[in-house]
Design an enzyme around this catalytic site. Sequence first.
Site, PDB file in Angstrom:
ATOM      1  N   SER A 229      -1.463  42.919  12.137  1.00 47.45           N
ATOM      2  CA  SER A 229      -1.842  42.668  10.432  1.00 47.45           C
ATOM      3  C   SER A 229      -3.541  43.143  10.614  1.00 47.45           C
ATOM      4  O   SER A 229      -4.156  43.724  11.483  1.00 47.45           O
ATOM      5  CB  SER A 229      -1.884  41.611   9.970  1.00 47.45           C
ATOM      6  OG  SER A 229      -1.971  41.491   8.682  1.00 47.45           O
ATOM      7  N   ASN A 230      -4.231  42.948   9.348  1.00 51.26           N
ATOM      8  CA  ASN A 230      -5.638  43.243   9.386  1.00 51.26           C
ATOM      9  C   ASN A 230      -6.548  41.959   8.631  1.00 51.26           C
ATOM     10  O   ASN A 230      -5.799  41.185   8.063  1.00 51.26           O
ATOM     11  CB  ASN A 230      -5.937  44.458   8.731  1.00 51.26           C
ATOM     12  CG  ASN A 230      -5.089  44.505   7.391  1.00 51.26           C
ATOM     13  OD1 ASN A 230      -5.543  43.735   6.451  1.00 51.26           O
ATOM     14  ND2 ASN A 230      -4.554  45.682   6.986  1.00 51.26           N
ATOM     15  N   HIS A 231      -7.732  42.114   8.259  1.00 52.23           N
ATOM     16  CA  HIS A 231      -8.550  40.962   7.726  1.00 52.23           C
ATOM     17  C   HIS A 231      -8.309  40.970   6.233  1.00 52.23           C
ATOM     18  O   HIS A 231      -9.125  40.100   5.563  1.00 52.23           O
ATOM     19  CB  HIS A 231      -9.932  40.886   8.218  1.00 52.23           C
ATOM     20  CG  HIS A 231      -9.937  40.719   9.708  1.00 52.23           C
ATOM     21  ND1 HIS A 231      -9.625  39.614  10.376  1.00 52.23           N
ATOM     22  CD2 HIS A 231     -10.431  41.433  10.704  1.00 52.23           C
ATOM     23  CE1 HIS A 231      -9.817  39.675  11.562  1.00 52.23           C
ATOM     24  NE2 HIS A 231     -10.376  40.906  11.789  1.00 52.23           N
TER      25      HIS A 231
END
Length: 427
Positions: A229-231
């Site tokens: 995923s990412n932030h």
Amino acid sequence: MSAKRSTIALCTTPPLYDMSTIPVLRDQKILLGVTGSIAAYKAADLASKLTQAGAQVDVILTEAATKFITPLTFQSVTGRKAYADLWGDDAHVIHVGLGESADLLVIAPATADVIAKMAHGLANDLLTVTALAARCPIMIAPAMDVGMFEHPATQANLKVLVERGVTVIGPAEGRMASGLMGKGRLVEPVELLGHIRLMVSRGGPFTGRKFVVTAGGTQEAIDPVRFISNHSSGKQGFAMAQAALDRGADVTLIAGPNSLPPIVGVKLVNVRSAAEMADAVLKACVDADALVMAAAVADFRPEAEAEQKIKRGALDVYDLRLTKTVDILMAVAEQRERTGKPTLTVGFAAETQNLIDNAREKLFKKKLSLIVANDVSAADSGFLVDTNQVTIVDAGGGAAELPLMSKADVAEAVCERIERLLASKGW
């Protein structure tokens, strides 16, 4: 592609953005009626939130309400006189002045007694007289014990009011002052604020238009336990959905996993992966006027998802092969060439270098109407914070750099650009 994990829900709770900046409520004349319920203390919180948002709030208390809370409390949070006496000596026919000047009358909490009076046209105090004199929309938020709310008389009275065009919000379920559990609690002030915001937005510049907004990151499964995923928090996308809604749009918000509360009046579609988001976006855009692609969609996913949890064992290195995810904006561009929908597409570019050059390349390649670029390497901009500093690049290549501001203000600025762009197209 599969959208089997997608779920759709009509949102009932607004997001907790900075209540000091709500343009749609600025200078709105809100008349708040407060009746004799223990929940009257929540009305003070609502009056405070509305005032902080920029509304002009006048408060009318019934005599019973003053047993729970004083006019001085409301005067302290609104900076305006609160009324409780039908025969006040400081104005001529107070109810006419208040009822004629209001943009919206909100009665919260609304007791069974006041609901009955309104349904039968009775008017023996300042609030009920003003309700008869009012020429604006009326919203009521019932608050009473569960037995009183469920009583056939109360239900019949509410039905009459709804048939007359009164908007009824709630009540919520929970524990009552009596100790009983059930339906009868006043809807929380932050949710009421969302409903008020929705009501005053009717007739805005985007009224009758369908907007699709995406928000948050996606999760690409490695195995049943882990994912890539990412932030992205989804805050900017949620702010975009709210800003479009405030201008009267019919908004569908397609969101990856996030911890944000939903928005009153927005249709929320929850997705997890890039493939699920692509399916949802293409479906929603079939009849959309605008797509605002604020989501941070994963560019890569594991080539294959393991059926069981991958055990660490004695491995020092684990090789994970990745493959590209679907390019949603390219897919939208292809669909747009065939159908003409959506009318315009706005992209977002989260970059760490060569901000404008990369944004322009993305804009032209994906045939966008606008692109909003931001440097996510900055500490106070981009992911996981409430502020953002962006540059809006148009289809002609022009770039307008905005100062650091809240994500809600960024959303307002982008919607202003969309409004001007649509006006230039004769929309």
